[in-house]
Design a protein around this motif. Structure first.
Motif, PDB file in Angstrom:
ATOM      1  N   ALA A 119       5.236  72.879 -42.407  1.00 14.74           N
ATOM      2  CA  ALA A 119       6.089  73.465 -41.657  1.00 14.74           C
ATOM      3  C   ALA A 119       6.672  72.612 -40.633  1.00 14.74           C
ATOM      4  O   ALA A 119       7.641  72.772 -40.590  1.00 14.74           O
ATOM      5  CB  ALA A 119       5.496  74.851 -41.082  1.00 14.74           C
ATOM      6  N   ALA A 120       5.956  71.781 -40.073  1.00 14.12           N
ATOM      7  CA  ALA A 120       6.292  71.022 -38.775  1.00 14.12           C
ATOM      8  C   ALA A 120       7.313  69.818 -39.512  1.00 14.12           C
ATOM      9  O   ALA A 120       8.198  69.397 -38.675  1.00 14.12           O
ATOM     10  CB  ALA A 120       5.073  70.322 -38.313  1.00 14.12           C
TER      11      ALA A 120
ATOM     12  N   ALA B 177       1.941  63.075 -39.836  1.00 13.61           N
ATOM     13  CA  ALA B 177       3.232  63.577 -39.616  1.00 13.61           C
ATOM     14  C   ALA B 177       4.170  62.864 -38.937  1.00 13.61           C
ATOM     15  O   ALA B 177       5.254  63.022 -38.802  1.00 13.61           O
ATOM     16  CB  ALA B 177       2.854  65.115 -38.648  1.00 13.61           C
ATOM     17  N   LEU B 178       3.447  61.750 -38.121  1.00 12.04           N
ATOM     18  CA  LEU B 178       4.445  60.943 -37.119  1.00 12.04           C
ATOM     19  C   LEU B 178       5.297  60.151 -38.127  1.00 12.04           C
ATOM     20  O   LEU B 178       6.336  59.557 -37.656  1.00 12.04           O
ATOM     21  CB  LEU B 178       3.388  59.941 -36.430  1.00 12.04           C
ATOM     22  CG  LEU B 178       2.696  60.656 -35.299  1.00 12.04           C
ATOM     23  CD1 LEU B 178       1.876  59.987 -34.695  1.00 12.04           C
ATOM     24  CD2 LEU B 178       3.712  61.465 -34.405  1.00 12.04           C
ATOM     25  N   PHE B 179       5.016  60.094 -39.547  1.00 10.77           N
ATOM     26  CA  PHE B 179       6.032  59.332 -40.364  1.00 10.77           C
ATOM     27  C   PHE B 179       7.311  60.225 -40.224  1.00 10.77           C
ATOM     28  O   PHE B 179       8.417  59.555 -40.926  1.00 10.77           O
ATOM     29  CB  PHE B 179       5.391  58.941 -41.528  1.00 10.77           C
ATOM     30  CG  PHE B 179       4.577  57.845 -41.578  1.00 10.77           C
ATOM     31  CD1 PHE B 179       4.977  56.663 -41.696  1.00 10.77           C
ATOM     32  CD2 PHE B 179       3.183  58.028 -41.446  1.00 10.77           C
ATOM     33  CE1 PHE B 179       4.058  55.567 -41.398  1.00 10.77           C
ATOM     34  CE2 PHE B 179       2.288  57.057 -41.518  1.00 10.77           C
ATOM     35  CZ  PHE B 179       2.826  55.674 -41.433  1.00 10.77           C
ATOM     36  N   PHE B 180       7.425  61.346 -39.915  1.00 13.15           N
ATOM     37  CA  PHE B 180       8.619  62.113 -40.269  1.00 13.15           C
ATOM     38  C   PHE B 180       8.817  62.958 -39.075  1.00 13.15           C
ATOM     39  O   PHE B 180       8.311  63.022 -37.745  1.00 13.15           O
ATOM     40  CB  PHE B 180       8.228  63.397 -41.253  1.00 13.15           C
ATOM     41  CG  PHE B 180       7.562  62.845 -42.429  1.00 13.15           C
ATOM     42  CD1 PHE B 180       8.317  62.399 -43.471  1.00 13.15           C
ATOM     43  CD2 PHE B 180       6.219  62.794 -42.635  1.00 13.15           C
ATOM     44  CE1 PHE B 180       7.686  61.822 -44.874  1.00 13.15           C
ATOM     45  CE2 PHE B 180       5.744  62.199 -43.707  1.00 13.15           C
ATOM     46  CZ  PHE B 180       6.667  61.802 -45.007  1.00 13.15           C
ATOM     47  N   ASP B 181      10.448  63.385 -39.172  1.00 11.79           N
ATOM     48  CA  ASP B 181      10.604  64.344 -38.018  1.00 11.79           C
ATOM     49  C   ASP B 181       9.889  65.279 -37.955  1.00 11.79           C
ATOM     50  O   ASP B 181       9.310  66.081 -38.956  1.00 11.79           O
ATOM     51  CB  ASP B 181      12.217  64.935 -38.206  1.00 11.79           C
ATOM     52  CG  ASP B 181      13.222  63.800 -38.176  1.00 11.79           C
ATOM     53  OD1 ASP B 181      13.007  62.637 -37.506  1.00 11.79           O
ATOM     54  OD2 ASP B 181      14.126  63.706 -38.856  1.00 11.79           O
TER      55      ASP B 181
ATOM     56  N   GLY C 237       7.035  65.260 -36.379  1.00 14.95           N
ATOM     57  CA  GLY C 237       5.455  64.867 -36.040  1.00 14.95           C
ATOM     58  C   GLY C 237       5.200  65.068 -34.554  1.00 14.95           C
ATOM     59  O   GLY C 237       3.890  65.474 -34.156  1.00 14.95           O
ATOM     60  N   PRO C 238       5.934  64.387 -33.635  1.00 15.00           N
ATOM     61  CA  PRO C 238       5.741  64.369 -32.254  1.00 15.00           C
ATOM     62  C   PRO C 238       5.584  66.045 -31.763  1.00 15.00           C
ATOM     63  O   PRO C 238       4.928  66.265 -30.680  1.00 15.00           O
ATOM     64  CB  PRO C 238       7.016  63.674 -31.485  1.00 15.00           C
ATOM     65  CG  PRO C 238       7.532  62.905 -32.526  1.00 15.00           C
ATOM     66  CD  PRO C 238       7.303  63.622 -33.954  1.00 15.00           C
ATOM     67  N   GLU C 239       6.287  66.925 -32.325  1.00 11.82           N
ATOM     68  CA  GLU C 239       6.294  68.320 -31.903  1.00 11.82           C
ATOM     69  C   GLU C 239       4.880  68.699 -32.324  1.00 11.82           C
ATOM     70  O   GLU C 239       4.450  69.660 -31.512  1.00 11.82           O
ATOM     71  CB  GLU C 239       7.569  69.137 -32.440  1.00 11.82           C
ATOM     72  CG  GLU C 239       8.604  68.743 -31.864  1.00 11.82           C
ATOM     73  CD  GLU C 239       9.501  67.458 -32.362  1.00 11.82           C
ATOM     74  OE1 GLU C 239      10.177  66.840 -31.746  1.00 11.82           O
ATOM     75  OE2 GLU C 239       8.828  66.813 -33.242  1.00 11.82           O
ATOM     76  N   LEU C 240       4.481  68.488 -33.463  1.00 13.92           N
ATOM     77  CA  LEU C 240       3.273  69.071 -33.795  1.00 13.92           C
ATOM     78  C   LEU C 240       2.261  68.557 -33.122  1.00 13.92           C
ATOM     79  O   LEU C 240       1.287  69.049 -32.658  1.00 13.92           O
ATOM     80  CB  LEU C 240       2.936  68.716 -35.363  1.00 13.92           C
ATOM     81  CG  LEU C 240       1.741  69.319 -35.759  1.00 13.92           C
ATOM     82  CD1 LEU C 240       1.389  70.770 -35.749  1.00 13.92           C
ATOM     83  CD2 LEU C 240       1.504  68.884 -37.353  1.00 13.92           C
ATOM     84  N   ALA C 241       2.169  67.214 -32.671  1.00 11.04           N
ATOM     85  CA  ALA C 241       1.005  66.633 -31.952  1.00 11.04           C
ATOM     86  C   ALA C 241       1.187  67.267 -30.380  1.00 11.04           C
ATOM     87  O   ALA C 241      -0.073  67.424 -29.867  1.00 11.04           O
ATOM     88  CB  ALA C 241       1.436  65.171 -31.714  1.00 11.04           C
ATOM     89  N   HIS C 242       2.445  67.448 -29.983  1.00  2.44           N
ATOM     90  CA  HIS C 242       2.147  68.186 -28.510  1.00  2.44           C
ATOM     91  C   HIS C 242       1.618  69.669 -28.756  1.00  2.44           C
ATOM     92  O   HIS C 242       0.833  70.026 -27.885  1.00  2.44           O
ATOM     93  CB  HIS C 242       3.896  68.310 -28.125  1.00  2.44           C
ATOM     94  CG  HIS C 242       3.862  69.162 -26.772  1.00  2.44           C
ATOM     95  ND1 HIS C 242       3.415  68.318 -25.812  1.00  2.44           N
ATOM     96  CD2 HIS C 242       4.326  70.427 -26.539  1.00  2.44           C
ATOM     97  CE1 HIS C 242       3.870  69.612 -24.624  1.00  2.44           C
ATOM     98  NE2 HIS C 242       4.388  70.669 -25.206  1.00  2.44           N
ATOM     99  N   ALA C 243       1.956  70.347 -29.839  1.00  3.24           N
ATOM    100  CA  ALA C 243       1.344  71.757 -29.936  1.00  3.24           C
ATOM    101  C   ALA C 243      -0.191  71.729 -30.030  1.00  3.24           C
ATOM    102  O   ALA C 243      -0.870  72.557 -29.658  1.00  3.24           O
ATOM    103  CB  ALA C 243       1.835  72.261 -31.292  1.00  3.24           C
ATOM    104  N   TRP C 244      -0.624  70.709 -30.767  1.00  7.47           N
ATOM    105  CA  TRP C 244      -2.015  70.488 -30.904  1.00  7.47           C
ATOM    106  C   TRP C 244      -2.676  69.686 -29.567  1.00  7.47           C
ATOM    107  O   TRP C 244      -4.113  69.368 -29.580  1.00  7.47           O
ATOM    108  CB  TRP C 244      -2.449  69.646 -32.099  1.00  7.47           C
ATOM    109  CG  TRP C 244      -2.037  70.550 -33.466  1.00  7.47           C
ATOM    110  CD1 TRP C 244      -2.028  71.862 -33.427  1.00  7.47           C
ATOM    111  CD2 TRP C 244      -2.415  70.062 -34.851  1.00  7.47           C
ATOM    112  NE1 TRP C 244      -1.714  72.331 -34.862  1.00  7.47           N
ATOM    113  CE2 TRP C 244      -2.071  71.190 -35.708  1.00  7.47           C
ATOM    114  CE3 TRP C 244      -2.459  69.026 -35.266  1.00  7.47           C
ATOM    115  CZ2 TRP C 244      -1.873  71.386 -37.006  1.00  7.47           C
ATOM    116  CZ3 TRP C 244      -2.723  69.055 -36.666  1.00  7.47           C
ATOM    117  CH2 TRP C 244      -2.160  70.069 -37.571  1.00  7.47           C
ATOM    118  N   GLY C 245      -1.924  69.232 -28.649  1.00 12.84           N
ATOM    119  CA  GLY C 245      -2.606  68.328 -27.393  1.00 12.84           C
ATOM    120  C   GLY C 245      -3.031  67.165 -28.133  1.00 12.84           C
ATOM    121  O   GLY C 245      -4.139  66.625 -27.475  1.00 12.84           O
TER     122      GLY C 245
END
Length: 292
Positions: free
Chosen positions: A85-86, A254-258, A260-268
């Motif tokens: 999804a992310a 995920a960080l290899f793709f658009d 990824g940073p948003e998912l990282a933020h959501a997961w802290g």
């Protein structure tokens, strides 16, 4: 990715699943504990490895239809659902057939037969239900985006049942530390004698991924976009820190793709990534010390 310096304590090193492992503890790990660790790794490999003809995922790829679900099937599929999804479908557990077509197969043929997309509706095709892992139609599951991180967590949990105090489990790129603070160098993807920075871990996990690992052919590597079957070209390396290695490994992918940073933020999660032209990007509140 490597520790900056040796750490005090007892260290046990071994090879498993094609990776060098090192388990560091404040006291020696018993032979019983070592056997349990090896059994956990072998069981995970027997369930999830697409390189073993006798594994559960290999049986599904040959058309078994269903197998008894591994204990962590629900957990892994749930993380893949978040990843998919992310990243708008760029990460997909049915990427296995794409990797094999591009040459990264169980025989390590490294013969490229061109890009194809993985199944978009993978969540309809593969599911865990009623104690079964179901896959219809047949396809090749590959848990490489998160599998080693999950295994690091399982090994860490096993070790903690046997010894207390400081523990570090290092699986050559996926590392978890409990009790002790560990400073880890972030290896430069184009020059392994250099680091792009360091980060300190304590009661956390750090996972890294880079396109210079598992490389073959002309520009081919193991990080593929499931939507196209093509290797990623924008980013060269990623590093992610989370409370456990499963989620750190997921963020590193995920960080290899658009997205990824948003998912990282959501997961802290904390993170750093490098573009293929050598520029560094990092989380707004990253604790990494970067050599920019």
């Amino acid at each position: 990715m490597a520790p900056e310096a040796d750490r005090a304590g007892d260290a046990w090193s071994f090879e498993a699943i094609g990776t060098r492992w090192q388990v560091e503890t404040g006291e020696p790990l018993s032979e019983e504990a070592q056997r349990e660790v090896r059994a956990i790794i072998d069981r995970f490999d027997a369930e999830w490895s697409r390189f073993r003809p006798d594994s559960l995922v290999s049986q599904l790829a040959r058309g078994a239809g269903w197998v008894s679900a591994p204990a962590d099937a629900d957990t892994l599929l749930a993380v893949y659902a978040d990843l998919s999804a992310a990243t708008s479908g760029a990460v997909n557990p049915l990427i296995g057939d794409v990797l094999e077509r591009r040459g990264y197969d169980s025989a390590y043929s490294f013969v490229d037969h061109g890009p194809v997309a993985a199944a978009k509706n993978w969540q309809e095709q593969v599911r865990a239900t009623d104690g079964r892992l179901v896959l219809d139609p047949p396809a090749t599951i590959d848990v490489g985006a998160i599998g080693k991180g999950r295994l690091v967590d399982l090994v860490l949990a096993c070790v903690r049942r046997h010894v207390g105090g400081d523990i570090v489990v290092d699986a050559s790129g996926d590392l978890a530390a409990r009790g002790t603070a560990v400073r880890v160098a972030l290896e430069h993807p184009y020059d392994t004698t250099r680091a792009v920075g360091v980060i300190e871990l304590e009661d956390a996990a750090l996972c890294a991924s880079a396109v210079n690992r598992r490389v073959w052919g002309d520009g081919l590597h193991h990080v593929l976009d499931a939507r196209t079957g093509a290797p990623v070209e924008r980013f060269a390396a990623t590093w992610a820190v989370a409370s456990d290695a499963l989620h750190a490994d997921a963020i590193a992918t995920a960080l290899f793709f658009d997205g990824g940073p948003e998912l990282a933020h959501a997961w802290g999660a904390d993170w750093v990534r490098m573009t293929t032209d050598g520029r560094l990007q990092w989380a707004p509140d990253s604790k990494a010390e970067l050599f920019t």
